[in-house]
Design a protein around this motif. Structure first.
Motif, PDB file in Angstrom:
ATOM      1  N   ILE A  68     -14.911  58.846 -74.808  1.00 56.79           N
ATOM      2  CA  ILE A  68     -13.608  58.599 -74.180  1.00 56.79           C
ATOM      3  C   ILE A  68     -13.822  57.982 -72.798  1.00 56.79           C
ATOM      4  CG2 ILE A  68     -11.565  59.725 -73.224  1.00 56.79           C
ATOM      5  CD1 ILE A  68     -11.649  61.598 -75.665  1.00 56.79           C
ATOM      6  N   ALA A  69     -14.789  58.475 -72.051  1.00 58.26           N
ATOM      7  CA  ALA A  69     -15.081  57.913 -70.731  1.00 58.26           C
ATOM      8  C   ALA A  69     -15.525  56.457 -70.851  1.00 58.26           C
ATOM      9  CB  ALA A  69     -16.154  58.742 -70.030  1.00 58.26           C
ATOM     10  N   GLU A  70     -16.388  56.158 -71.816  1.00 58.59           N
ATOM     11  CA  GLU A  70     -16.829  54.776 -72.041  1.00 58.59           C
ATOM     12  C   GLU A  70     -15.644  53.892 -72.400  1.00 58.59           C
ATOM     13  OE1 GLU A  70     -19.828  54.853 -75.107  1.00 58.59           O
ATOM     14  OE2 GLU A  70     -21.143  56.123 -73.909  1.00 58.59           O
ATOM     15  N   HIS A  71     -14.756  54.405 -73.228  1.00 58.12           N
ATOM     16  CA  HIS A  71     -13.573  53.643 -73.638  1.00 58.12           C
ATOM     17  C   HIS A  71     -12.675  53.351 -72.432  1.00 58.12           C
ATOM     18  CE1 HIS A  71     -10.214  52.251 -76.030  1.00 58.12           C
ATOM     19  NE2 HIS A  71      -9.439  53.177 -75.492  1.00 58.12           N
ATOM     20  N   HIS A  72     -12.428  54.354 -71.598  1.00 58.62           N
ATOM     21  CA  HIS A  72     -11.588  54.161 -70.414  1.00 58.62           C
ATOM     22  C   HIS A  72     -12.231  53.158 -69.455  1.00 58.62           C
ATOM     23  CE1 HIS A  72      -8.563  56.957 -71.590  1.00 58.62           C
ATOM     24  NE2 HIS A  72      -9.327  58.037 -71.465  1.00 58.62           N
ATOM     25  N   ALA A  73     -13.547  53.241 -69.302  1.00 54.61           N
ATOM     26  CA  ALA A  73     -14.256  52.299 -68.423  1.00 54.61           C
ATOM     27  C   ALA A  73     -14.145  50.875 -68.968  1.00 54.61           C
ATOM     28  CB  ALA A  73     -15.718  52.709 -68.280  1.00 54.61           C
ATOM     29  N   ALA A  74     -14.295  50.714 -70.264  1.00 51.61           N
ATOM     30  CA  ALA A  74     -14.170  49.383 -70.877  1.00 51.61           C
ATOM     31  C   ALA A  74     -12.754  48.847 -70.713  1.00 51.61           C
ATOM     32  CB  ALA A  74     -14.553  49.440 -72.360  1.00 51.61           C
ATOM     33  N   GLU A  75     -11.762  49.720 -70.892  1.00 51.02           N
ATOM     34  CA  GLU A  75     -10.369  49.293 -70.710  1.00 51.02           C
ATOM     35  C   GLU A  75     -10.112  48.888 -69.260  1.00 51.02           C
ATOM     36  OE1 GLU A  75      -7.822  48.931 -73.047  1.00 51.02           O
ATOM     37  OE2 GLU A  75      -9.507  49.149 -74.433  1.00 51.02           O
ATOM     38  N   ALA A  76     -10.683  49.621 -68.308  1.00 50.15           N
ATOM     39  CA  ALA A  76     -10.514  49.287 -66.891  1.00 50.15           C
ATOM     40  C   ALA A  76     -11.172  47.939 -66.579  1.00 50.15           C
ATOM     41  CB  ALA A  76     -11.109  50.391 -66.022  1.00 50.15           C
ATOM     42  N   ARG A  77     -12.345  47.691 -67.157  1.00 55.40           N
ATOM     43  CA  ARG A  77     -13.006  46.393 -66.947  1.00 55.40           C
ATOM     44  C   ARG A  77     -12.178  45.262 -67.520  1.00 55.40           C
ATOM     45  NH1 ARG A  77     -17.518  49.514 -68.237  1.00 55.40           N
ATOM     46  NH2 ARG A  77     -17.530  48.774 -70.390  1.00 55.40           N
ATOM     47  N   LYS A  78     -11.594  45.474 -68.691  1.00 58.01           N
ATOM     48  CA  LYS A  78     -10.737  44.449 -69.301  1.00 58.01           C
ATOM     49  C   LYS A  78      -9.523  44.168 -68.425  1.00 58.01           C
ATOM     50  CE  LYS A  78     -11.416  45.580 -74.127  1.00 58.01           C
ATOM     51  NZ  LYS A  78     -10.699  45.962 -75.344  1.00 58.01           N
ATOM     52  N   ALA A  79      -8.895  45.231 -67.940  1.00 60.30           N
ATOM     53  CA  ALA A  79      -7.712  45.071 -67.091  1.00 60.30           C
ATOM     54  C   ALA A  79      -8.079  44.346 -65.798  1.00 60.30           C
ATOM     55  CB  ALA A  79      -7.095  46.430 -66.784  1.00 60.30           C
ATOM     56  N   GLU A  80      -9.221  44.694 -65.223  1.00 60.93           N
ATOM     57  CA  GLU A  80      -9.665  44.043 -63.995  1.00 60.93           C
ATOM     58  C   GLU A  80      -9.950  42.563 -64.235  1.00 60.93           C
ATOM     59  OE1 GLU A  80     -13.443  44.655 -61.141  1.00 60.93           O
ATOM     60  OE2 GLU A  80     -12.335  46.487 -61.618  1.00 60.93           O
ATOM     61  N   ALA A  81     -10.583  42.243 -65.341  1.00 67.22           N
ATOM     62  CA  ALA A  81     -10.874  40.848 -65.677  1.00 67.22           C
ATOM     63  C   ALA A  81      -9.588  40.073 -65.914  1.00 67.22           C
ATOM     64  CB  ALA A  81     -11.776  40.773 -66.907  1.00 67.22           C
ATOM     65  N   ALA A  82      -8.624  40.676 -66.580  1.00 61.42           N
ATOM     66  CA  ALA A  82      -7.337  40.005 -66.829  1.00 61.42           C
ATOM     67  C   ALA A  82      -6.605  39.770 -65.504  1.00 61.42           C
ATOM     68  CB  ALA A  82      -6.481  40.839 -67.771  1.00 61.42           C
TER      69      ALA A  82
END
Length: 168
Positions: free
Chosen positions: A124-138
Motif C-alpha cells: 500500500i505504501a509503494e502504491h501511494h508513493a507511485a500515485e504521488a509520483r504520477k500526480a507530481e509528474a502530471a
C-alpha cells in the motif's frame, strides 16, 4: 512360495492401511477448504510421511497405531494452517479498495499473519508513493504547458530591417 504369499499379503494390507489414512486426511482437508470457502489447502500444504511412520513396524496393530498418531498430528497441523489462511483471508478482504495490489492472494494467505501484515503495509505504501509520483509528474507537465502558453512567442522577423545589407 508360502513366504512370498505371506509377504505379499502383508504388503497389500500395509498399503491398504496407508491409503486409508491418506483418504481420511484428504477428506479432512476437503472439509477445511469448505470452511475456508476456497480450495487453498492441499495435502502438499501439510506433508506427512505415512510410509516412513510405519517403517520398522512388524505387525499390523503397531502400524495402525503409528498411522493413527501421524494422521491425528496431520489433522491438527492442517487445521492450524486452515485457521491461519482464514485469518489472512480476512486481512486481505479488509483491503478490498486495494485488491489489485494482491494478485498473488493464494500465496499470500499461506504467510504468517505478521508477514502478511508487513506485506500489505509495504504494498500500500509503494502504491501511494507511485500515485504521488504520477500526480507530481502530471502537475509538472501541466505547469510546463501553462508556462509555454504564457511566454511570448520568440518569433524571428522575416522582414529586412535597416541593419541588413541591401540585396542586389
Amino acid at each position: 512360495s508360502v513366504e512370498k504369499l505371506v509377504k505379499s499379503e502383508k504388503d497389500a494390507r500395509k498399503l491398504a492401511l496407508v491409503e486409508d489414512v491418506r483418504a481420511q486426511l484428504r477428506q479432512h482437508i476437503s472439509g477445511l477448504n469448505e470452511r475456508i470457502g476456497e480450495a487453498l489447502l492441499t495435502p502438499a500444504t501439510c506433508p506427512v510421511d505415512f510410509d516412513g511412520d510405519i517403517k520398522g513396524k512388524s505387525n499390523l496393530d503397531s502400524m495402525r497405531s503409528a498411522l493413527n498418531d501421524a494422521l491425528a498430528q496431520a489433522k491438527i497441523a492442517s487445521s492450524a494452517v486452515a485457521d491461519r489462511i482464514s485469518l489472512n483471508l480476512r486481512a486481505l478482504d479488509a483491503q478490498a479498495d486495494n485488491a489489485s495490489l494482491f494478485p498473488d492472494r493464494a500465496q499470500l494467505v499461506m504467510k504468517q499473519p505478521e508477514d502478511l501484515a508487513a506485506t500489505i503495509t509495504a504494498r500500500i505504501a509503494e502504491h501511494h508513493a507511485a500515485e504521488a509520483r504520477k500526480a507530481e509528474a502530471a502537475k509538472a507537465q501541466a505547469d510546463k504547458a501553462i508556462q509555454a502558453a504564457a511566454a511570448p512567442a520568440d518569433r524571428k522577423s522575416t522582414r529586412l530591417n535597416s541593419s541588413h545589407a541591401p540585396l542586389s
